[in-house]
Enzyme design. Sequence first.
Site, PDB file in Angstrom:
ATOM      1  N   GLU A  44      -5.545  46.763   5.656  1.00 47.64           N
ATOM      2  CA  GLU A  44      -4.276  47.489   5.599  1.00 47.64           C
ATOM      3  C   GLU A  44      -4.003  47.856   4.140  1.00 47.64           C
ATOM      4  O   GLU A  44      -3.944  46.992   3.277  1.00 47.64           O
ATOM      5  CB  GLU A  44      -3.119  46.645   6.137  1.00 47.64           C
ATOM      6  CG  GLU A  44      -1.793  47.420   6.133  1.00 47.64           C
ATOM      7  CD  GLU A  44      -0.594  46.568   6.496  1.00 47.64           C
ATOM      8  OE1 GLU A  44       0.458  47.149   6.811  1.00 47.64           O
ATOM      9  OE2 GLU A  44      -0.691  45.324   6.448  1.00 47.64           O
ATOM     10  N   ASP A  96      -4.689  47.600  -7.177  1.00 50.52           N
ATOM     11  CA  ASP A  96      -4.496  49.020  -6.912  1.00 50.52           C
ATOM     12  C   ASP A  96      -5.611  49.480  -5.973  1.00 50.52           C
ATOM     13  O   ASP A  96      -6.781  49.154  -6.195  1.00 50.52           O
ATOM     14  CB  ASP A  96      -4.552  49.797  -8.230  1.00 50.52           C
ATOM     15  CG  ASP A  96      -4.078  51.235  -8.095  1.00 50.52           C
ATOM     16  OD1 ASP A  96      -4.207  51.811  -7.004  1.00 50.52           O
ATOM     17  OD2 ASP A  96      -3.602  51.780  -9.105  1.00 50.52           O
ATOM     18  N   ASP A 118       3.488  56.327   1.117  1.00 55.18           N
ATOM     19  CA  ASP A 118       4.294  57.294   0.374  1.00 55.18           C
ATOM     20  C   ASP A 118       3.826  58.706   0.728  1.00 55.18           C
ATOM     21  O   ASP A 118       2.641  59.016   0.578  1.00 55.18           O
ATOM     22  CB  ASP A 118       4.129  57.045  -1.126  1.00 55.18           C
ATOM     23  CG  ASP A 118       5.150  57.790  -1.976  1.00 55.18           C
ATOM     24  OD1 ASP A 118       5.536  58.919  -1.588  1.00 55.18           O
ATOM     25  OD2 ASP A 118       5.555  57.257  -3.022  1.00 55.18           O
ATOM     26  N   ASP A 154       6.922  57.849   9.563  1.00 44.16           N
ATOM     27  CA  ASP A 154       8.114  58.519  10.068  1.00 44.16           C
ATOM     28  C   ASP A 154       8.208  59.917   9.482  1.00 44.16           C
ATOM     29  O   ASP A 154       9.123  60.677   9.821  1.00 44.16           O
ATOM     30  CB  ASP A 154       9.369  57.736   9.674  1.00 44.16           C
ATOM     31  CG  ASP A 154       9.588  57.746   8.169  1.00 44.16           C
ATOM     32  OD1 ASP A 154       8.642  57.386   7.441  1.00 44.16           O
ATOM     33  OD2 ASP A 154      10.682  58.113   7.719  1.00 44.16           O
ATOM     34  N   THR A 191       6.043  47.474  11.718  1.00 40.67           N
ATOM     35  CA  THR A 191       6.295  47.106  10.334  1.00 40.67           C
ATOM     36  C   THR A 191       7.806  47.024  10.118  1.00 40.67           C
ATOM     37  O   THR A 191       8.597  47.416  10.979  1.00 40.67           O
ATOM     38  CB  THR A 191       5.720  48.154   9.358  1.00 40.67           C
ATOM     39  OG1 THR A 191       6.538  49.326   9.394  1.00 40.67           O
ATOM     40  CG2 THR A 191       4.293  48.527   9.737  1.00 40.67           C
ATOM     41  N   GLU A 192       8.197  46.532   8.946  1.00 37.84           N
ATOM     42  CA  GLU A 192       9.624  46.477   8.626  1.00 37.84           C
ATOM     43  C   GLU A 192      10.233  47.876   8.599  1.00 37.84           C
ATOM     44  O   GLU A 192      11.326  48.092   9.137  1.00 37.84           O
ATOM     45  CB  GLU A 192       9.839  45.802   7.265  1.00 37.84           C
ATOM     46  CG  GLU A 192       9.501  44.323   7.228  1.00 37.84           C
ATOM     47  CD  GLU A 192       8.045  44.035   6.894  1.00 37.84           C
ATOM     48  OE1 GLU A 192       7.695  42.857   6.734  1.00 37.84           O
ATOM     49  OE2 GLU A 192       7.248  45.003   6.811  1.00 37.84           O
TER      50      GLU A 192
END
Length: 212
Positions: A44, A96, A118, A154, A191-192
């Site tokens: 992930e 990273d 992002d 989303d 997920t949160e």
Amino acid sequence: MRERHRAWADDFLRDNTSLIITDAEERKGRWKELFGNDHPIHLEIGTGKGQFITGMAEKNPDVNFIGIELAKSIIVMAGAKLKESGVTNARLLHVDAADLKELFAQNEISAIYLNFSDPWPKKRHAKRRLTFHTFLEQYEHILQPGGEITLKTDNQGLFEYSLVSFSEFGLKLKEVHLDLHSAEVPENVMTEYEEKFSAKGQPIYRCRAEFT
């Protein structure tokens, strides 16, 4: 957004090096040794506060999970969640994810999850999106033949961009959901961010794409 300071973060990282790995590059090609078994490894990228990787590890004891998270204040929260759960088939990397080839050998990973990454909406930032072709090249290298990418977001713009990017790179789309929760996918682990956005009635987009 400015990273929130957590006074206990440095102590947690120092005291939990078996959970949050600090020598990731030295383990390239040998990740199965860390887990002590020959189970497939799922990755992930951007693990956040750890709800997804913890839930997946609990539901899939025959799979090993690695989560990458750069923000120190966030990865310690994920680490605390994993530690509390007691699962032994998940580890975190405080690194990273810009060069995955330095962390994983060719064909070492079986599946990749990109959850609420992002979106980098400005065109000039397209190369930073985790579904930009330079990232897809890295995924193809570290994934086993037939390896999959699962994307959840989303953000409609990122989703549409990613579908095109996958297609142009030659990936096979195995699943496309424009409103994941209305489809009632039983194996979905939220997920949160997913809980937050879906509670507001926002559709969650998900797709699975396979390297052929």
